[in-house]
Write a protein that holds these residues in place. Structure first.
Motif, PDB file in Angstrom:
ATOM      1  N   GLY A 176       0.733  -1.277  -0.082  1.00  0.00           N
ATOM      2  CA  GLY A 176      -0.101  -0.060   0.075  1.00  0.00           C
ATOM      3  C   GLY A 176       0.647   1.421   0.120  1.00  0.00           C
ATOM      4  N   TYR A 177       2.155   1.198  -0.511  1.00  0.00           N
ATOM      5  CA  TYR A 177       2.782   2.385  -0.490  1.00  0.00           C
ATOM      6  C   TYR A 177       2.377   3.604  -1.230  1.00  0.00           C
ATOM      7  CZ  TYR A 177       6.692   5.030  -2.226  1.00  0.00           C
ATOM      8  OH  TYR A 177       7.721   6.302  -2.686  1.00  0.00           O
ATOM      9  N   GLN A 178       2.212   4.804  -0.542  1.00  0.00           N
ATOM     10  CA  GLN A 178       1.981   6.247  -0.825  1.00  0.00           C
ATOM     11  C   GLN A 178       2.962   7.299  -0.707  1.00  0.00           C
ATOM     12  OE1 GLN A 178      -2.446   7.101  -0.013  1.00  0.00           O
ATOM     13  NE2 GLN A 178      -2.290   5.227   1.218  1.00  0.00           N
ATOM     14  N   HIS A 179       3.200   8.084  -1.742  1.00  0.00           N
ATOM     15  CA  HIS A 179       4.132   9.016  -1.558  1.00  0.00           C
ATOM     16  C   HIS A 179       3.464  10.270  -1.921  1.00  0.00           C
ATOM     17  CE1 HIS A 179       8.381  11.186  -2.828  1.00  0.00           C
ATOM     18  NE2 HIS A 179       7.708  11.869  -2.114  1.00  0.00           N
ATOM     19  N   LEU A 180       2.962  10.989  -0.686  1.00  0.00           N
ATOM     20  CA  LEU A 180       2.414  12.199  -0.856  1.00  0.00           C
ATOM     21  C   LEU A 180       2.968  13.582  -0.430  1.00  0.00           C
ATOM     22  CD1 LEU A 180      -0.616  10.498   1.250  1.00  0.00           C
ATOM     23  CD2 LEU A 180      -0.258  10.667  -1.230  1.00  0.00           C
ATOM     24  N   HIS A 181       2.299  14.574  -0.981  1.00  0.00           N
ATOM     25  CA  HIS A 181       2.801  15.985  -0.556  1.00  0.00           C
ATOM     26  C   HIS A 181       1.780  16.808   0.163  1.00  0.00           C
ATOM     27  CE1 HIS A 181       5.222  14.383  -3.881  1.00  0.00           C
ATOM     28  NE2 HIS A 181       6.347  14.800  -3.028  1.00  0.00           N
ATOM     29  N   GLY A 191       0.652  26.118  10.824  1.00  0.00           N
ATOM     30  CA  GLY A 191       1.668  24.901  11.015  1.00  0.00           C
ATOM     31  C   GLY A 191       1.075  23.515  10.871  1.00  0.00           C
ATOM     32  N   THR A 192      -0.186  23.483  10.622  1.00  0.00           N
ATOM     33  CA  THR A 192      -0.981  22.212  10.349  1.00  0.00           C
ATOM     34  C   THR A 192      -1.008  21.681   9.089  1.00  0.00           C
ATOM     35  OG1 THR A 192      -2.248  22.826  12.279  1.00  0.00           O
ATOM     36  CG2 THR A 192      -3.186  20.873  10.782  1.00  0.00           C
ATOM     37  N   TRP A 193      -0.245  20.568   8.945  1.00  0.00           N
ATOM     38  CA  TRP A 193      -0.254  19.949   7.453  1.00  0.00           C
ATOM     39  C   TRP A 193      -1.394  19.157   7.176  1.00  0.00           C
ATOM     40  CZ3 TRP A 193       3.829  21.155   4.236  1.00  0.00           C
ATOM     41  CH2 TRP A 193       4.750  21.712   4.714  1.00  0.00           C
ATOM     42  N   SER A 194      -1.988  19.171   5.852  1.00  0.00           N
ATOM     43  CA  SER A 194      -3.064  18.062   5.734  1.00  0.00           C
ATOM     44  C   SER A 194      -2.959  17.604   4.160  1.00  0.00           C
ATOM     45  CB  SER A 194      -4.472  19.016   5.979  1.00  0.00           C
ATOM     46  OG  SER A 194      -4.462  20.133   4.715  1.00  0.00           O
ATOM     47  N   VAL A 195      -3.425  16.479   4.120  1.00  0.00           N
ATOM     48  CA  VAL A 195      -3.293  15.676   3.067  1.00  0.00           C
ATOM     49  C   VAL A 195      -4.350  14.790   2.738  1.00  0.00           C
ATOM     50  CG1 VAL A 195      -1.631  13.942   3.618  1.00  0.00           C
ATOM     51  CG2 VAL A 195      -1.803  14.553   1.263  1.00  0.00           C
ATOM     52  N   PRO A 196      -5.201  14.471   1.677  1.00  0.00           N
ATOM     53  CA  PRO A 196      -6.172  13.333   1.642  1.00  0.00           C
ATOM     54  C   PRO A 196      -5.350  12.131   1.633  1.00  0.00           C
ATOM     55  CG  PRO A 196      -6.234  14.961  -0.012  1.00  0.00           C
ATOM     56  CD  PRO A 196      -5.230  15.553   0.400  1.00  0.00           C
ATOM     57  N   LEU A 197      -6.109  11.143   2.314  1.00  0.00           N
ATOM     58  CA  LEU A 197      -5.312   9.735   2.743  1.00  0.00           C
ATOM     59  C   LEU A 197      -6.369   8.744   2.791  1.00  0.00           C
ATOM     60  CD1 LEU A 197      -3.023   8.098   3.450  1.00  0.00           C
ATOM     61  CD2 LEU A 197      -3.419   8.562   5.893  1.00  0.00           C
ATOM     62  N   THR A 198      -6.261   7.683   2.092  1.00  0.00           N
ATOM     63  CA  THR A 198      -6.964   6.431   2.069  1.00  0.00           C
ATOM     64  C   THR A 198      -6.227   5.252   2.507  1.00  0.00           C
ATOM     65  OG1 THR A 198      -8.562   7.196   0.370  1.00  0.00           O
ATOM     66  CG2 THR A 198      -8.749   4.936   0.852  1.00  0.00           C
ATOM     67  N   LEU A 199      -6.429   4.577   3.843  1.00  0.00           N
ATOM     68  CA  LEU A 199      -5.890   3.467   4.039  1.00  0.00           C
ATOM     69  C   LEU A 199      -6.610   2.387   3.444  1.00  0.00           C
ATOM     70  CD1 LEU A 199      -4.716   4.223   7.664  1.00  0.00           C
ATOM     71  CD2 LEU A 199      -3.553   4.769   5.416  1.00  0.00           C
ATOM     72  N   ALA A 200      -6.279   1.774   2.284  1.00  0.00           N
ATOM     73  CA  ALA A 200      -7.147   0.765   1.660  1.00  0.00           C
ATOM     74  C   ALA A 200      -7.437  -0.502   2.548  1.00  0.00           C
ATOM     75  CB  ALA A 200      -6.194   0.271   0.510  1.00  0.00           C
ATOM     76  N   GLN A 201      -6.408  -1.144   3.148  1.00  0.00           N
ATOM     77  CA  GLN A 201      -6.838  -2.268   3.999  1.00  0.00           C
ATOM     78  C   GLN A 201      -6.649  -2.112   5.455  1.00  0.00           C
ATOM     79  OE1 GLN A 201      -8.121  -4.984   2.360  1.00  0.00           O
ATOM     80  NE2 GLN A 201      -7.754  -4.014   0.425  1.00  0.00           N
ATOM     81  N   PRO A 202      -7.339  -2.821   6.446  1.00  0.00           N
ATOM     82  CA  PRO A 202      -7.287  -2.950   7.712  1.00  0.00           C
ATOM     83  C   PRO A 202      -5.899  -3.164   8.137  1.00  0.00           C
ATOM     84  CG  PRO A 202      -9.266  -4.217   7.049  1.00  0.00           C
ATOM     85  CD  PRO A 202      -8.175  -3.857   6.021  1.00  0.00           C
ATOM     86  N   GLY A 203      -5.449  -2.806   9.200  1.00  0.00           N
ATOM     87  CA  GLY A 203      -4.103  -3.015   9.747  1.00  0.00           C
ATOM     88  C   GLY A 203      -3.605  -1.687  10.254  1.00  0.00           C
ATOM     89  N   VAL A 204      -2.269  -1.873  10.733  1.00  0.00           N
ATOM     90  CA  VAL A 204      -1.433  -0.750  11.137  1.00  0.00           C
ATOM     91  C   VAL A 204      -0.359  -0.235  10.086  1.00  0.00           C
ATOM     92  CG1 VAL A 204       0.558  -0.083  12.820  1.00  0.00           C
ATOM     93  CG2 VAL A 204      -1.282  -1.746  13.564  1.00  0.00           C
ATOM     94  N   TRP A 205      -0.399   1.142   9.948  1.00  0.00           N
ATOM     95  CA  TRP A 205       0.354   1.555   8.773  1.00  0.00           C
ATOM     96  C   TRP A 205       1.321   2.721   9.302  1.00  0.00           C
ATOM     97  CZ3 TRP A 205      -1.235   1.515   3.191  1.00  0.00           C
ATOM     98  CH2 TRP A 205      -2.441   0.804   2.895  1.00  0.00           C
ATOM     99  N   ARG A 206       2.318   2.815   8.454  1.00  0.00           N
ATOM    100  CA  ARG A 206       3.520   3.526   9.201  1.00  0.00           C
ATOM    101  C   ARG A 206       3.521   4.837   8.386  1.00  0.00           C
ATOM    102  NH1 ARG A 206       6.068   4.329  13.782  1.00  0.00           N
ATOM    103  NH2 ARG A 206       8.266   5.084  13.887  1.00  0.00           N
ATOM    104  N   ALA A 207       3.521   5.976   8.879  1.00  0.00           N
ATOM    105  CA  ALA A 207       3.510   7.391   7.988  1.00  0.00           C
ATOM    106  C   ALA A 207       4.916   7.944   8.572  1.00  0.00           C
ATOM    107  CB  ALA A 207       2.510   8.402   8.452  1.00  0.00           C
TER     108      ALA A 207
END
Length: 309
Positions: free
Chosen positions: A139-144, A151-167
């Motif tokens: 599920g690799y994603q490279h976002l900007h 100082g608050t950053w925001s970006v659309p994000l979809t975690l396609a499958q259940p689980g623990v993800w690393r950002a």
């Protein structure tokens, strides 16, 4: 009766005094020049460090290390292993996302006093590079993301499958004195549900993605910096690569287990039509490589499994 006139010193005494005085003067001058040279070295080092992190046009291949705040050298540890490093902390405003549903990741980078950082250098065309991947390296994603004035950053994000993800937040902070520090921080995100981890594909030096055949040549070694070159072939032969974020390719390597992070940039120009990187892997283990490249204004990602004995 007047005092007697003292006898004039003989020539040998005068000569000795001049020699001693000259030696003292030389020592004093040497000490002063040494202090000046030392100060000059510090200033030069600071200037060089700043230049390293702004990465002017023509900068050669290099790795980003988030541990030291400098470009990674041979044997350096990967970044992204901690939520806090070098006095900065990655603070997501929410860390749970429904699996498969579009959401919005919002976060801040805070300094040691808990204040939101608002000054970032533009590195490789962006002030913030955000990498997101599930802990089984799928599920690799490279976002900007984009930053608000607070100082608050925001970006659309979809975690396609259940689980623990690393950002991973990969950025360069600009200090009040103009100095710059490159940092990469990592934090876990959660998509609740039944987690079914996928095993890593077997190691291979060639793969296909979106109609392209991508292969690499090179033999990465633990603790050594070695060349790795990628070829991208389309239906009509060698693909017409375009610059993406200022380079002909971007390579992210993640280590299985602790998910240590390496972000590598290539030589500024193609080498015989190939994208050439200099890759340093910090230790033995299995790594997942993600090569981003652009053709006809579209970014593609080729993935490889690499085993370092």
């Amino acid at each position: 009766m007047s005092d007697p006139i003292p006898a004039a010193p003989d020539r040998s005494t005068i000569r000795l005094a001049l020699v001693v005085g000259g030696l003292v003067l030389a020592v004093l001058l040497g000490f002063g020049l040494g202090r000046l040279n030392t100060a000059g070295t510090v200033a030069t080092g600071a200037t060089s460090s700043t230049a390293d992190h702004t990465h002017p046009p023509g900068t050669g291949a290099h790795d980003h290390s988030a541990v030291t705040g400098t470009d990674q050298g041979a044997g350096g540890e990967p970044g992204g292993l901690s939520v806090s490093s070098a006095g900065y902390t990655f603070v997501p405003l929410a860390s749970e996302f429904p699996a498969g549903q579009p959401g919005q990741l919002r976060f801040q980078v805070r300094d040691a006093q808990g204040r939101a950082v608002t000054r970032f250098a533009v590195v490789h065309d962006k002030p913030m590079h955000l990498i997101v991947v599930r802990r089984d390296l799928t599920g690799y994603q490279h976002l900007h993301p984009t930053m608000a004035s607070d100082g608050t950053w925001s970006v659309p994000l979809t975690l396609a499958q259940p689980g623990v993800w690393r950002a991973y937040a990969d950025f360069t902070v600009v200090a009040d004195n103009g100095g710059q520090a490159a940092v990469t921080l990592g934090v876990d995100l959660v998509a609740p549900g039944g987690y079914q981890p996928r095993p890593l594909p077997a190691p291979a030096t060639s793969t296909t993605v979106d109609g392209f055949t991508v292969g690499y040549q090179g033999s990465p070694q633990a603790g050594a910096t070695v060349p790795v070159t990628f070829t991208i072939e389309g239906a009509g032969g060698t693909a017409a690569l375009e610059r993406y974020l200022g380079a002909y390719g971007h390579l992210v390597a993640l280590r299985e287990g602790d998910l240590g992070y390496l972000h590598v940039h290539p030589e500024p120009e193609l080498v015989d039509g190939q994208v050439k990187f200099w890759l340093t892997t910090p230790g033995a283990g299995r790594y997942r490589l993600y090569l981003d490249f652009q053709v006809a204004n579209k970014v593609h990602t080729a993935e490889f499994t690499l085993t370092i004995p």
